[in-house]
Design a protein around this motif. Structure first.
Motif, mmCIF file in Angstrom:
data_model
loop_
_atom_site.group_PDB
_atom_site.id
_atom_site.type_symbol
_atom_site.label_atom_id
_atom_site.label_comp_id
_atom_site.label_asym_id
_atom_site.label_seq_id
_atom_site.Cartn_x
_atom_site.Cartn_y
_atom_site.Cartn_z
ATOM 1 N N ASN A 12 0.864 -1.190 0.000
ATOM 2 C CA ASN A 12 0.000 0.000 0.000
ATOM 3 C C ASN A 12 0.900 1.240 0.000
ATOM 4 O OD1 ASN A 12 -1.800 2.072 0.528
ATOM 5 N ND2 ASN A 12 -2.996 0.889 2.000
ATOM 6 N N LEU A 13 1.270 1.666 -1.203
ATOM 7 C CA LEU A 13 2.252 2.751 -1.351
ATOM 8 C C LEU A 13 1.740 4.073 -0.793
ATOM 9 C CD1 LEU A 13 5.016 3.657 -2.529
ATOM 10 C CD2 LEU A 13 3.797 4.197 -4.661
ATOM 11 N N THR A 14 0.467 4.370 -1.012
ATOM 12 C CA THR A 14 -0.081 5.644 -0.536
ATOM 13 C C THR A 14 -0.001 5.721 0.994
ATOM 14 O OG1 THR A 14 -1.543 5.620 -2.438
ATOM 15 C CG2 THR A 14 -2.076 7.178 -0.719
ATOM 16 N N ALA A 15 -0.319 4.618 1.668
ATOM 17 C CA ALA A 15 -0.215 4.585 3.134
ATOM 18 C C ALA A 15 1.247 4.697 3.576
ATOM 19 C CB ALA A 15 -0.832 3.295 3.673
ATOM 20 N N LEU A 16 2.135 4.005 2.873
ATOM 21 C CA LEU A 16 3.558 4.067 3.237
ATOM 22 C C LEU A 16 4.110 5.483 3.073
ATOM 23 C CD1 LEU A 16 6.255 2.755 4.044
ATOM 24 C CD2 LEU A 16 6.570 2.094 1.637
ATOM 25 N N GLU A 17 3.751 6.129 1.974
ATOM 26 C CA GLU A 17 4.233 7.497 1.754
ATOM 27 C C GLU A 17 3.716 8.447 2.838
ATOM 28 O OE1 GLU A 17 4.873 7.562 -3.101
ATOM 29 O OE2 GLU A 17 2.911 8.073 -2.293
ATOM 30 N N ALA A 18 2.454 8.257 3.242
ATOM 31 C CA ALA A 18 1.875 9.123 4.285
ATOM 32 C C ALA A 18 2.602 8.928 5.615
ATOM 33 C CB ALA A 18 0.387 8.832 4.433
ATOM 34 N N VAL A 19 2.921 7.678 5.925
ATOM 35 C CA VAL A 19 3.621 7.395 7.184
ATOM 36 C C VAL A 19 5.052 7.949 7.143
ATOM 37 C CG1 VAL A 19 4.670 5.475 8.482
ATOM 38 C CG2 VAL A 19 2.231 5.439 7.941
ATOM 39 N N LEU A 20 5.732 7.759 6.039
ATOM 40 C CA LEU A 20 7.111 8.273 5.950
ATOM 41 C C LEU A 20 7.130 9.796 6.014
ATOM 42 C CD1 LEU A 20 8.639 5.823 3.309
ATOM 43 C CD2 LEU A 20 9.078 5.859 5.767
ATOM 44 N N LYS A 21 6.094 10.419 5.462
ATOM 45 C CA LYS A 21 5.989 11.875 5.538
ATOM 46 C C LYS A 21 5.798 12.319 6.994
ATOM 47 C CE LYS A 21 5.545 15.915 3.804
ATOM 48 N NZ LYS A 21 6.701 16.523 3.152
ATOM 49 N N ASP A 22 4.943 11.603 7.718
ATOM 50 C CA ASP A 22 4.703 11.907 9.130
ATOM 51 C C ASP A 22 5.996 11.742 9.948
ATOM 52 O OD1 ASP A 22 2.327 12.410 11.027
ATOM 53 O OD2 ASP A 22 3.414 10.790 12.027
ATOM 54 N N ILE A 23 6.747 10.707 9.626
ATOM 55 C CA ILE A 23 8.016 10.454 10.307
ATOM 56 C C ILE A 23 9.005 11.593 10.017
ATOM 57 C CG2 ILE A 23 10.056 8.916 10.265
ATOM 58 C CD1 ILE A 23 8.033 6.569 9.879
ATOM 59 N N GLU A 24 9.013 12.028 8.760
ATOM 60 C CA GLU A 24 9.905 13.124 8.363
ATOM 61 C C GLU A 24 9.532 14.421 9.081
ATOM 62 O OE1 GLU A 24 10.080 13.507 4.051
ATOM 63 O OE2 GLU A 24 10.773 15.567 4.330
ATOM 64 N N LEU A 25 8.227 14.671 9.196
ATOM 65 C CA LEU A 25 7.773 15.894 9.878
ATOM 66 C C LEU A 25 8.192 15.907 11.345
ATOM 67 C CD1 LEU A 25 4.199 16.298 8.343
ATOM 68 C CD2 LEU A 25 6.174 17.794 7.980
ATOM 69 N N ARG A 26 8.367 14.728 11.927
ATOM 70 C CA ARG A 26 8.838 14.639 13.310
ATOM 71 C C ARG A 26 10.364 14.683 13.393
ATOM 72 N NH1 ARG A 26 4.740 11.896 16.678
ATOM 73 N NH2 ARG A 26 2.898 11.759 15.383
ATOM 74 N N ALA A 27 11.018 14.873 12.267
ATOM 75 C CA ALA A 27 12.486 14.914 12.185
ATOM 76 C C ALA A 27 13.126 13.619 12.699
ATOM 77 C CB ALA A 27 13.039 16.126 12.936
ATOM 78 N N ILE A 28 12.408 12.509 12.502
ATOM 79 C CA ILE A 28 12.957 11.197 12.886
ATOM 80 C C ILE A 28 13.720 10.641 11.689
ATOM 81 C CG2 ILE A 28 12.346 8.808 13.454
ATOM 82 C CD1 ILE A 28 9.934 9.943 14.984
ATOM 83 N N GLU A 29 14.957 10.218 11.936
ATOM 84 C CA GLU A 29 15.792 9.717 10.844
ATOM 85 C C GLU A 29 15.809 8.196 10.760
ATOM 86 O OE1 GLU A 29 19.628 11.484 11.081
ATOM 87 O OE2 GLU A 29 18.852 13.505 10.670
ATOM 88 N N ASP A 30 15.776 7.538 11.920
ATOM 89 C CA ASP A 30 15.948 6.081 11.902
ATOM 90 C C ASP A 30 14.594 5.366 11.889
ATOM 91 O OD1 ASP A 30 18.595 6.588 11.960
ATOM 92 O OD2 ASP A 30 18.944 5.847 13.995
ATOM 93 N N VAL A 31 14.394 4.580 10.829
ATOM 94 C CA VAL A 31 13.149 3.827 10.663
ATOM 95 C C VAL A 31 13.509 2.348 10.520
ATOM 96 C CG1 VAL A 31 11.035 3.587 9.300
ATOM 97 C CG2 VAL A 31 12.190 5.803 9.404
ATOM 98 N N TYR A 32 12.775 1.509 11.244
ATOM 99 C CA TYR A 32 12.982 0.065 11.207
ATOM 100 C C TYR A 32 11.691 -0.581 10.712
ATOM 101 C CZ TYR A 32 16.845 1.455 14.210
ATOM 102 O OH TYR A 32 17.965 2.068 14.719
ATOM 103 N N PHE A 33 11.843 -1.647 9.927
ATOM 104 C CA PHE A 33 10.675 -2.276 9.299
ATOM 105 C C PHE A 33 10.584 -3.737 9.723
ATOM 106 C CE2 PHE A 33 9.294 -4.819 5.518
ATOM 107 C CZ PHE A 33 7.954 -4.519 5.616
ATOM 108 N N THR A 34 9.417 -4.147 10.233
ATOM 109 C CA THR A 34 9.290 -5.513 10.757
ATOM 110 C C THR A 34 8.441 -6.455 9.878
ATOM 111 O OG1 THR A 34 7.529 -4.799 12.265
ATOM 112 C CG2 THR A 34 9.726 -4.857 13.164
ATOM 113 N N GLY A 35 8.449 -6.243 8.578
ATOM 114 C CA GLY A 35 7.972 -7.301 7.700
ATOM 115 C C GLY A 35 6.609 -7.127 7.059
ATOM 116 N N ASP A 36 6.394 -7.910 6.000
ATOM 117 C CA ASP A 36 5.247 -7.829 5.100
ATOM 118 C C ASP A 36 5.245 -6.509 4.319
ATOM 119 O OD1 ASP A 36 4.408 -10.392 5.476
ATOM 120 O OD2 ASP A 36 2.578 -9.908 6.576
ATOM 121 N N ALA A 37 6.244 -6.407 3.446
ATOM 122 C CA ALA A 37 6.288 -5.299 2.482
ATOM 123 C C ALA A 37 5.189 -5.490 1.445
ATOM 124 C CB ALA A 37 7.651 -5.258 1.799
#
Ligand code: ZN
Length: 242
Positions: A12-37
């Motif tokens: 779900n690319l649209t959901a992923l982009e929205a989440v990464l944008k939210d993470i960026e707005l929080r100035a968080i750099e480190d993101v970890y992914f726990t599966g089911d891409a």
């Protein structure tokens, strides 16, 4: 510094982009992914590529491994099976190699954390950690302070006090205590199943762990699913969050 943990993107690319944008707005750099891409959704290649670019650790989920024939899909229901066959046919050779490189489990000394899709006890059997008793058993199977999981698509944080054995759970926000260890199911970015259709992920800093919800354009994902012919029930469930 805070960090983010995301899971169960399910193409779900649209959901992923929205989440990464939210993470960026929080100035968080480190993101970890726990599966089911991949699996269920319409954009497996784009999601694998964006996750590869965005995440420090990439863990394999059962749908990822099923799509590349590393694990059986025999127990999948008809819709999931249809979607995983479509996904396998759609993934590029390059992205199949990327998924082959996903780890079954991986630890981070920096975060004092273990990352795994299903359970630390038995990661290859894709069991669901659904009760306090399941959590108690699984706390015996990792040494780190934190274990981050996904798989159920239902966010939950479980803490155990290492002195008293007292267990606390919370679905939204937990204050971190020096004497406690944690299992945190970060929920699902691309197919939430807790009756909240917003994308879910976790933010952790020195003092708190929190489940964050992010709205995204569900209709866009649904119309992309329609255009590639994915099953109607999979399309509908996104708007119910189940
Ligand atoms: Zn999943």
């Amino acid at each position: 510094m805070p960090y983010a943990v995301i899971s169960d993107v399910h193409a779900n690319l649209t959901a992923l982009e929205a989440v990464l944008k939210d993470i960026e707005l929080r100035a968080i750099e480190d993101v970890y992914f726990t599966g089911d891409a991949v699996g269920y959704g319409p954009s497996p290649n784009q999601c694998v590529e964006l996750l590869k670019k965005s995440c420090k650790i990439l863990i394999a989920g059962n749908h990822d491994w099923a799509a590349i024939n590393y694990t059986t899909a025999d127990y999948f229901n008809d819709m999931a099976l249809y979607a995983i066959t479509w996904t396998a046919d759609t993934l590029t050779p390059e992205n199949i190699i990327e998924i082959e490189n996903f780890k079954l489990l991986k630890s981070s000394a920096q975060r004092d954390a273990l990352f795994v899709h299903a359970t630390p006890k038995d990661p290859e059997n894709w069991e669901y950690l659904m009760s306090i008793n399941d959590a108690r058993i699984n706390f015996e199977h990792f040494e780190q302070r934190f274990c981050f999981i996904g798989h159920s698509h239902m966010p939950i944080m479980v803490s155990v006090d290492t002195e008293s054995g007292k267990v606390i759970t919370d679905k939204q926000r937990i204050e971190l205590e020096a004497d406690c260890r944690y299992i945190i199911n970060v929920g699902s970015v691309g197919q939430p199943r807790d009756n909240d259709p917003r994308a879910a992920y976790a933010v952790v800093d020195d003092d708190t762990a929190e489940i964050v919800r992010v709205e995204y354009d569900i209709r866009k994902t649904q119309s992309e699913m329609e255009s590639v012919g994915l099953p109607a029930r999979l399309i509908d469930r996104l708007e119910y969050g189940y």
